[in-house]
Motif scaffolding. Structure first.
Motif, short mmCIF file in Angstrom:
data_model
loop_
_atom_site.label_atom_id
_atom_site.label_comp_id
_atom_site.label_asym_id
_atom_site.label_seq_id
_atom_site.Cartn_x
_atom_site.Cartn_y
_atom_site.Cartn_z
N ILE A 86 1.02 -1.04 -0.05
CA ILE A 86 0.02 -0.05 -0.09
C ILE A 86 0.73 1.43 0.03
N LEU A 87 0.43 2.24 -0.76
CA LEU A 87 1.24 3.64 -0.84
C LEU A 87 0.66 4.52 0.14
N PHE A 88 1.69 5.13 0.90
CA PHE A 88 1.07 6.06 2.06
C PHE A 88 1.52 7.45 1.66
N TYR A 89 0.89 8.64 1.88
CA TYR A 89 1.36 10.08 1.63
C TYR A 89 1.68 10.61 2.70
N PHE A 90 2.75 11.08 3.12
CA PHE A 90 3.24 11.83 4.01
C PHE A 90 2.32 13.07 4.50
N ASN A 91 1.86 13.58 3.65
CA ASN A 91 0.94 15.03 3.88
C ASN A 91 0.07 14.73 2.60
N ILE A 92 -0.89 14.29 2.99
CA ILE A 92 -2.03 14.29 1.98
C ILE A 92 -2.75 15.64 1.74
N LEU A 93 -2.34 16.51 2.62
CA LEU A 93 -3.18 17.63 2.72
C LEU A 93 -2.46 18.48 1.42
N GLN A 94 -1.48 18.22 0.72
CA GLN A 94 -0.65 18.95 -0.15
C GLN A 94 -1.09 18.35 -1.42
N CYS A 95 -2.27 17.13 -1.45
CA CYS A 95 -2.38 16.65 -2.71
C CYS A 95 -3.83 17.59 -3.03
N ALA A 96 -3.91 17.82 -4.18
CA ALA A 96 -5.08 18.60 -4.60
C ALA A 96 -6.50 17.91 -4.91
N ASN A 97 -6.21 16.87 -5.59
CA ASN A 97 -7.29 15.89 -5.79
C ASN A 97 -7.26 14.53 -6.22
N PRO A 98 -8.20 13.39 -6.21
CA PRO A 98 -7.82 12.01 -6.36
C PRO A 98 -6.84 11.95 -7.59
N THR A 99 -7.15 12.72 -8.66
CA THR A 99 -6.34 12.53 -9.94
C THR A 99 -4.81 12.68 -9.66
N VAL A 100 -4.75 13.50 -9.02
CA VAL A 100 -3.23 13.72 -8.53
C VAL A 100 -2.43 12.50 -7.92
N LEU A 101 -3.47 12.11 -6.78
CA LEU A 101 -2.97 11.14 -6.29
C LEU A 101 -2.84 9.58 -6.97
N ILE A 102 -3.58 9.50 -7.87
CA ILE A 102 -3.65 8.14 -8.55
C ILE A 102 -2.51 8.47 -9.56
N ASN A 103 -2.10 9.50 -10.17
CA ASN A 103 -1.01 9.75 -11.28
C ASN A 103 0.24 9.79 -10.61
#
Length: 728
Positions: A86-103
């Motif tokens: 599983i991939l974990f993001y240190f600070n998910i607040l810096q991610c703008a939207n799900p498209t950014v996360l998945i890409n």
């Protein structure tokens, strides 16, 4: 002496002087468009080489497994991340939207973990509690970098070096990535029953901030749960869905075979119903107009009241009902006039539909040819998709600078994660990261990956259109064999479908590839225009948007025109065996000389086939509704238990429509082929004993055409010889 023109008469649309000995599709034919055939074979070989090279350089695991900030796969066996899927993001607040996360384009450190966090915590709180209880660090460190094991390091340095996340929030895995575990309680969005949390930087943040960072994830997670229930419904109802589809197949077959008896009745019943409905509309509009006339404020014009959101306001005006009444009267008059002046053409169209039903009754194997087309299309789609995936995953990991600061000039520049911490970038752009971006390289192959993807798309379109063209030419040859048999079915050659398929592949691969290439280029341009339109949606240049819209409209019209011409060109190829350009020219001028018949037949055929699709999918759908809702007492106990009864119901309706569409495509090809043969028959034959009409007796009756029998001809010759003797 006048110079003889080199331009053939057919160029001006004049009828061809066809061979009077013609008795059906030409069997002694030669290869056509050989150059295009050679190019097509070379392109296929090149496409196979492209797929092989992509397979050698690509790695499908790069698509299957998520990749961390160091370009390592999460969950790949034989690596340190084998148990960390599983991939974990240190600070998910810096991610703008799900498209950014998945890409994987989120400007924060991404780490492979074995499980997602199940509690709220911050690094500051962990460090305070660590001195009393070591278990706090044991839990928190699984979300830190593997090489970091110094809980006494100052918080500012830990956050600056991105050794550990400043906070963790309760999450659950989705698409092999940790997303906040959103739950709505009494209309309030919560995470672990909390509406706020500490961000690890001394601030209290709202759960809404997490929702904004992962916008749309809640609905996706709910969709996953719905998906599980849908899968359960399919598992318990697949047998009954299959029965419904078989029923729709049988009904489609029966409908086509019965069209020889019902085509005229169906058409005239619907036309009569439309005339009655429009007539009732005229009467109702006149009644409303008469009722409102004389009432106060009803004589106001529409322009006086202007635009109103409530449509009922306009219904209180006499002018509205007068406009409705005049419009319906014009429509009614047009329908009646068309039926009066084009009645013979409508009768010809109906007779051809009936003849098409008879042809399919004699050539039942043609109904199952779409299965071959489906398998070939599935092969093309699978090869294109696999090649695209391997091309996209070709190369080594490329890292780029990701920064949350808009003024960082190093953003999106390539970097080396091993030396990034010692570079000047971290000083000039604090909190920037050297993050994995995509897979690529500097070799010639990697520099032209995008061009190769475009080539992959173009060849894919070419192969798909060639497969469809092969099916159309094969069916056209089989139905042409039926039409040009003087005595049906005695004179129909054996195995007409197999023979037509062999002729199309052996002699006309180049011509079919030529027509498919022209259509593929237009479709390719349309895809590029759609892509540009998608990219320019936020642009404010009105002229550019207008120009793009005009180009899209023009190429849409061009694509449909080419499809229409290709279809008729393939019919002519199957009959006469000429090359693509000559066949397209012959078909075009033949249709132009009979343009009204073409228009009437096209609309009547489309109308009846659309009506048939609705009748079949609707009737099977109603039967499926009564079955899955347990409203049929006889088999009520056989109905499986379902979460959503609409899942198998919609599957049966959609499947029935697609099955009917497949059957009716064959029928439409049959009618189009018989129509062209009918036009050729009229132009090259005169009903004499040496050149008889091949059309059905019903068509000859409509046109007042007759075939002269040989006996009658001999009798007339004898009478002519006897007449001079009598005079003497």
């Amino acid at each position: 002496m006048a110079r003889k023109s080199a331009i053939p008469p057919s160029y001006y649309g004049e009828p061809h002087k066809f061979d009077p000995t013609f008795r059906g599709p030409v069997h002694n034919r030669g290869c056509t468009d050989v150059l295009c055939c050679v190019i097509f074979v070379i392109v296929i070989l090149g496409y196979i080489i492209l797929g092989t090279v992509a397979w050698m350089h690509g790695d499908a695991r790069k698509v299957v497994y998520p990749t961390d900030s160091y370009g390592q796969f999460c969950g790949q066996q034989g690596t340190p991340n084998a148990n960390k899927a599983i991939l974990f993001y240190f600070n998910i607040l810096q991610c703008a939207n799900p498209t950014v996360l998945i890409n994987l384009q989120c400007p924060t450190t991404q780490l492979c973990v074995s499980k997602c966090p199940d509690r709220f915590a911050t690094y500051i709180d962990m460090q305070l509690n660590y001195r009393r209880n070591k278990s706090y660090w044991d839990y928190y460190k699984q979300f830190c970098k593997p090489s970091f094991n110094n809980p006494d390091k100052s918080v500012s340095l830990v956050l600056q070096d991105e050794d550990c996340p400043s906070m963790i929030v309760p999450s659950r895995p989705f698409l092999q990535r940790c997303f906040p575990d959103f739950i709505t309680r009494n209309g309030t969005l919560t995470v672990a029953n909390k509406t706020s949390f500490k961000d690890g930087h001394g601030k209290i943040r709202s759960v809404v901030d997490l929702r904004d960072a992962a916008n749309g994830i809640t609905s996706l997670l709910d969709a996953k749960e719905v998906g599980v229930k849908i899968f359960e419904d399919y598992a318990s109802s697949w047998f009954w869905i299959l029965i419904g589809l078989v029923i729709s197949m049988l009904v489609s077959l029966i409908f086509i075979l019965l069209l020889r008896f019902t085509a005229g009745v169906l058409f005239w019943m619907v036309i009569f119903g439309v005339i009655v409905a429009v007539g009732y509309g005229i009467w109702h509009c006149y009644w409303e107009y008469s009722s409102l006339k004389g009432k106060p404020s009803s004589d106001i014009t529409i322009s006086d009241i202007g635009f109103q959101t409530d449509f009922r306001v306009y219904l209180q005006l006499t002018q509205t009902w007068l406009i409705f009444m005049i419009s319906l009267a014009v429509i009614e008059a047009m329908i009646i006039l068309v039926l009066i002046f084009l009645r013979n053409r409508v009768r010809i169209a109906i007779a051809l539909l009936k003849e098409g039903s008879k042809a399919i009754g004699c050539l039942m194997s043609t109904l199952f040819y779409p299965i071959i087309t489906f398998l070939l299309l599935a092969l093309c789609i699978a090869y294109w998709a696999v090649t695209a995936v391997f091309l996209a995953s070709s190369g080594d990991a490329v890292y780029k600078v990701m920064s949350t600061r808009p003024d960082c000039k190093y953003t999106n520049l390539t970097c080396d994660p091993k030396t990034f911490s010692q570079s000047n970038v971290t000083k000039l752009c604090p909190a920037s990261q050297c993050t994995f971006a995509f897979y690529g390289g500097e070799s010639l192959y990697h520099r032209y990956i995008f061009v190769l993807q475009l080539c992959n798309l173009l060849v894919f379109l070419w192969l798909v259109n060639f497969t469809i063209a092969l099916g159309q030419c094969t069916l056209a040859g089989a139905f042409a064999s039926y039409y040009w048999a003087l005595r049906k079915p005695e004179d129909i050659p054996p195995s007409p479908l197999a023979s037509s398929f062999g002729r199309a592949l052996r002699y006309h691969t180049g011509s079919l590839a030529f027509g498919a290439l022209i259509l593929s280029i237009v479709q390719f341009i349309r895809i590029i225009l759609e892509y540009l339109d998608h990219k320019l949606k936020g642009a404010h240049n009105a002229f550019t948007r207008f120009l793009l819209c005009c180009l899209k409209c023009c190429f849409w019209c061009l694509e449909h025109f080419i499809k229409f011409m290709n279809r008729n060109a393939y019919i002519m190829i199957s009959i006469y065996g000429k090359n693509f350009c000559a066949s397209a020219q012959d078909a075009f001028f033949l249709l132009m000389r009979n343009v009204m018949r073409v228009a009437v037949l096209d609309k009547v055929t489309d109308f009846l086939l659309f009506l048939g699709k609705l009748l079949i999918s609707g009737s099977v759908g109603v039967l499926a509704f009564f079955f899955f809702t347990r409203q049929i007492p006889v088999i009520q106990e056989e109905v499986p238990s379902l979460n959503y009864y609409w899942v198998p119901l919609l599957t049966v309706i959609f499947g029935s429509y697609m099955i009917a569409h497949g059957f009716f495509n064959v029928y439409a090809m049959c009618v189009d082929t018989l129509f062209l043969c009918f036009l050729l028959d009229l132009e090259k034959n005169d009903g004499s004993a040496t050149r008889p009409y091949y059309m059905a007796s019903s068509l000859r009756a409509i046109l007042n055409k007759k075939n002269k029998r040989p006996e009658e001809k001999k009798k007339r010759r004898k009478q002519k010889k006897e007449q001079p003797n009598k005079r003497h």
